[in-house]
Motif scaffolding. Structure first.
Motif, PDB file in Angstrom:
ATOM      1  N   GLN A  10       3.074   8.213  -1.364  1.00  0.00           N
ATOM      2  CA  GLN A  10       3.151   9.093  -2.492  1.00  0.00           C
ATOM      3  C   GLN A  10       4.545   9.654  -2.670  1.00  0.00           C
ATOM      4  OE1 GLN A  10       0.096  12.069  -1.495  1.00  0.00           O
ATOM      5  NE2 GLN A  10      -1.395  11.345  -3.125  1.00  0.00           N
ATOM      6  N   ILE A  11       5.030   9.964  -1.461  1.00  0.00           N
ATOM      7  CA  ILE A  11       6.562  10.224  -1.227  1.00  0.00           C
ATOM      8  C   ILE A  11       7.618   9.214  -1.619  1.00  0.00           C
ATOM      9  CG2 ILE A  11       8.360  10.967   0.452  1.00  0.00           C
ATOM     10  CD1 ILE A  11       6.388  12.374   2.128  1.00  0.00           C
ATOM     11  N   SER A  12       7.060   7.967  -1.171  1.00  0.00           N
ATOM     12  CA  SER A  12       7.886   6.834  -1.772  1.00  0.00           C
ATOM     13  C   SER A  12       7.724   6.642  -3.336  1.00  0.00           C
ATOM     14  CB  SER A  12       7.230   5.507  -0.972  1.00  0.00           C
ATOM     15  OG  SER A  12       8.020   4.158  -1.199  1.00  0.00           O
ATOM     16  N   THR A  49       3.989   0.186  -5.834  1.00  0.00           N
ATOM     17  CA  THR A  49       3.798   1.263  -4.847  1.00  0.00           C
ATOM     18  C   THR A  49       2.315   2.021  -5.359  1.00  0.00           C
ATOM     19  OG1 THR A  49       6.171   1.730  -4.457  1.00  0.00           O
ATOM     20  CG2 THR A  49       4.546   3.380  -3.828  1.00  0.00           C
ATOM     21  N   VAL A  50       2.102   2.237  -6.602  1.00  0.00           N
ATOM     22  CA  VAL A  50       1.119   2.580  -7.185  1.00  0.00           C
ATOM     23  C   VAL A  50      -0.051   1.813  -6.933  1.00  0.00           C
ATOM     24  CG1 VAL A  50      -0.119   3.192  -9.263  1.00  0.00           C
ATOM     25  CG2 VAL A  50       1.995   3.987  -9.195  1.00  0.00           C
ATOM     26  N   GLY A  78      -4.671  -4.978  -9.916  1.00  0.00           N
ATOM     27  CA  GLY A  78      -3.756  -4.143 -10.401  1.00  0.00           C
ATOM     28  C   GLY A  78      -2.329  -4.921 -10.387  1.00  0.00           C
ATOM     29  N   GLY A  79      -2.273  -5.541  -9.099  1.00  0.00           N
ATOM     30  CA  GLY A  79      -0.999  -6.388  -8.701  1.00  0.00           C
ATOM     31  C   GLY A  79      -0.598  -7.404  -9.760  1.00  0.00           C
ATOM     32  N   MET A  80      -1.781  -8.165 -10.210  1.00  0.00           N
ATOM     33  CA  MET A  80      -1.433  -9.272 -11.183  1.00  0.00           C
ATOM     34  C   MET A  80      -1.357  -8.652 -12.452  1.00  0.00           C
ATOM     35  SD  MET A  80      -4.550 -11.903 -12.627  1.00  0.00           S
ATOM     36  CE  MET A  80      -4.327 -13.215 -11.181  1.00  0.00           C
ATOM     37  N   ALA A 146       3.869  -3.484   3.047  1.00  0.00           N
ATOM     38  CA  ALA A 146       4.525  -4.091   1.694  1.00  0.00           C
ATOM     39  C   ALA A 146       5.403  -3.327   0.995  1.00  0.00           C
ATOM     40  CB  ALA A 146       3.005  -4.577   0.788  1.00  0.00           C
ATOM     41  N   ASP A 147       5.214  -1.902   1.069  1.00  0.00           N
ATOM     42  CA  ASP A 147       6.216  -1.107   0.470  1.00  0.00           C
ATOM     43  C   ASP A 147       7.293  -1.111   1.101  1.00  0.00           C
ATOM     44  OD1 ASP A 147       6.139   0.519  -2.039  1.00  0.00           O
ATOM     45  OD2 ASP A 147       6.508   2.269  -0.545  1.00  0.00           O
TER      46      ASP A 147
END
Length: 450
Positions: A10-12, A49-50, A78-80, A146-147
Motif C-alpha cells: 500500500q505504501i509502495s 502494484t495494485v 489482472g496482470g494480463m 516482484a514490486d
C-alpha cells in the motif's frame, strides 16, 4: 505475515502513484514527451502494484466451493488486462515520438521544470527500493520481490527520461523525443512480457525443474519406492502439488500414513507456500510372495483372519497354502465360495503360483481377559486322553471359556520313535473325540516327544 505485506504494498502504491501524477502534470506543462511516457511507465508500475496488492489480499481469503484452489488466478488475469492496456499506450507513444521527430521543432521545450519532476520520481523510486528490500529481508514474499524489480526498472526509465530532457536544454530538442521513443519501446517490451507471463500462468504452466525437485524430495523420503506422476500448478503465491507415491504392498496403514506425512513435510520445508496432496499406491515388485498372498486373502469379503501362509517351489513350480478363518456360523457352501474367490485373486495377481491350497477354519475371537474354566471339564478331557496308550504323559490342560466357546489347549507327550504321520493321525482322532463330547469347543493339542 500477509497483513504486513499488504501494508508495505500500500505504501509502495501511494508512492509510485504520486510519481505518476507529478510526471504527467509536469510533463504536460513542460511539453516533455519523455516525461509523459515515463509517467505511463509509473502508471504501469502502479497497476502492477495494485495487482500484487490484490493478490496479497486474496491470499488471505480461504478457498470456497467455487474456488477450491483459492483466488490466486485473479493476479494473473489482472496482470494480463493491465499489460494489454499498457502495450496499446506504449505503441501510441512510439508512433507519436516518430511523428514528432519528423516535424518542426516545438515552440515550448522541456526545461528545469521537467527535470524537477524527474528528480522527484527518482527519489520515490529510491524510497521504494529501500522499503521493499528491508521488507523482503524481514517477511519475504514473491509479491514484494516482484514490486522491488518493478521499482528498479522504473528508476532506470526515469534516468533515461532525464537524460533526454537534459539534451533538450543543451539545444538538442530531439533528445526528448528519442528518450520517449526508447521508453515507449521499453514499455512495449515490458507489457508484452507481462502479458505472455500471465497468459502462461493462466494455462497452469510450471517449471520442469520445480517438478523434478518435488519428485526427488518425495522419492528420497524413507519408505517411498517411487514418486510418479507429480502434478503441479501455481495459483498466486501458492504452489499446489499432487503426488502419487508407491510403497511396499505389505506396508501397514499406519506406516503408510506416516510416510505420506513425511513426504508432505519434506516438500513444504524445501518449497515455501506449497500445498501438497499425497496419493498412495501399493508396489508388490520386491515384496515376498507370502506377504502378497496374505494381503490378497485379507482383502476378500468374508475373511476374518489369515495365518500360516507359506509358499514352496517344486520342480520349477510354485505352490502355496494358507489358513483362512471365516465366521463359524457360515455354511460350507458360502465358505467354499470365499475360498474360490481367494484362489482366483491369487492366480490373477500372482500368475507364477501354480496351485493354492486353502484350509478353512472357524473364526474365534480371543478376548484380552479370559475366564479359567473349572476342573470338571479338564477331568473330562483327561479321561479321554487316558484311553490312548500311545500317550506317555499328559501335560498341562488349559480350558478357557468365553462367548459360549471353549478354547482348549492340551500338552501331550508321545513316544519319540513314532512317525510324524502317526502322531498327526492320533492328534486328529483325539481332537474329534473331545469335540464330540464337548460341543462348541476349539481344541489345540501340542504333541511333544518323550
Amino acid at each position: 505475515m500477509f497483513v504486513q505485506r499488504t501494508k508495505v504494498l500500500q505504501i509502495s502504491l501511494l508512492a509510485i502513484f504520486s510519481a505518476f501524477l507529478v510526471e504527467l502534470i509536469f510533463g504536460l506543462i513542460s511539453n516533455s514527451l519523455a516525461l509523459i511516457t515515463d509517467s505511463i511507465h509509473a502508471l504501469l508500475d502502479s497497476v502492477v502494484t495494485v495487482v500484487l496488492l490484490l493478490a496479497a489480499r486474496m491470499a488471505m481469503k480461504p478457498a470456497d466451493a467455487e474456488h477450491t484452489y483459492g483466488h490466486g488466478k485473479i493476479e494473473s488475469l489482472g496482470g494480463m488486462i493491465g499489460g494489454i492496456a499498457i502495450f496499446l499506450i506504449a505503441c501510441f507513444f512510439v508512433y507519436e515520438s516518430i511523428n514528432r521527430l519528423q516535424s518542426p521543432p516545438p515552440t515550448i521545450l522541456p526545461g528545469l521544470f521537467a527535470i524537477v519532476a524527474g528528480l522527484y520520481t527518482i527519489g520515490i523510486d529510491i524510497f521504494r527500493l529501500i522499503l521493499l528490500r528491508n521488507s523482503i529481508k524481514k517477511i519475504g514474499g514473491t509479491t514484494l520481490k516482484a514490486d522491488f524489480y518493478h521499482a528498479f526498472m522504473d528508476l532506470g526509465s526515469t534516468l533515461v527520461a532525464i537524460i533526454g530532457i537534459v539534451l533538450v536544454t543543451y539545444g538538442l530538442y530531439f533528445g526528448d523525443f528519442v528518450a520517449a521513443l526508447i521508453l515507449g519501446g521499453f514499455l512495449a517490451v515490458l507489457s508484452i512480457k507481462l502479458v505472455y507471463k500471465t497468459a502462461l500462468d493462466l494455462t497452469d504452466i510450471i517449471s520442469p525443474e520445480l517438478v523434478k525437485k518435488v519428485k526427488e524430495i518425495a522419492a528420497s523420503t524413507e519408505g517411498v519406492i517411487n514418486a510418479d506422476p507429480v502434478l503441479m500448478r501455481r495459483s498466486g503465491d501458492t504452489i499446489f502439488a499432487d503426488i502419487t507415491i508407491s510403497l511396499r504392498g505389505d506396508t501397514s496403514f499406519d506406516k503408510a500414513h506416516e510416510i505420506s506425512n513425511n513426504v508432505e513435510k519434506n516438500i513444504k520445508n524445501k518449497i515455501l507456500n506449497s500445498t501438497v496432496t499425497v496419493h498412495l499406491e501399493p508396489n508388490w515388485q520386491d515384496v515376498p510372495l507370502d506377504s502378497k498372498i496374505l494381503e490378497i486373502a485379507k482383502r476378500v469379503k468374508g475373511v476374518k483372519e489369515v495365518h500360516n501362509v507359506n509358499t514352496h517351489k517344486t520342480k520349477g513350480k510354485i505352490f502355496s497354502n494358507l489358513h483362512v478363518m471365516v465366521d463359524r456360523e457360515m455354511n460350507l457352501l458360502s465358505a467354499h465360495k470365499i475360498s474360490e474367490i481367494i484362489e482366483q485373486e491369487i492366480y490373477e495377481n500372482i500368475p507364477e503360483i501354480e496351485h493354492t491350497t486353502i484350509h478353512l477354519e472357524p473364526f474365534v475371537k480371543i478376548p484380552e481377559n479370559l475366564n479359567l474354566e473349572d476342573k470338571i471339564t479338564e477331568n473330562q478331557i483327561k479321561r479321554i486322553l487316558e484311553k490312548y496308550s500311545e500317550i506317555r504323559k499328559i501335560g498341562r490342560i488349559m480350558s478357557l471359556n468365553f462367548e459360549n466357546i471353549l478354547k482348549i489347549d492340551i500338552d501331550c507327550s508321545f513316544d519319540g520313535e513314532l512317525s510324524i504321520e502317526k502322531v498327526h493321525d492320533l492328534v486328529s482322532e483325539i481332537e474329534n473325540k473331545i469335540r464330540a463330547e464337548i460341543s462348541d469347543s476349539v481344541i489345540t493339542i501340542h504333541p511333544e516327544p518323550v
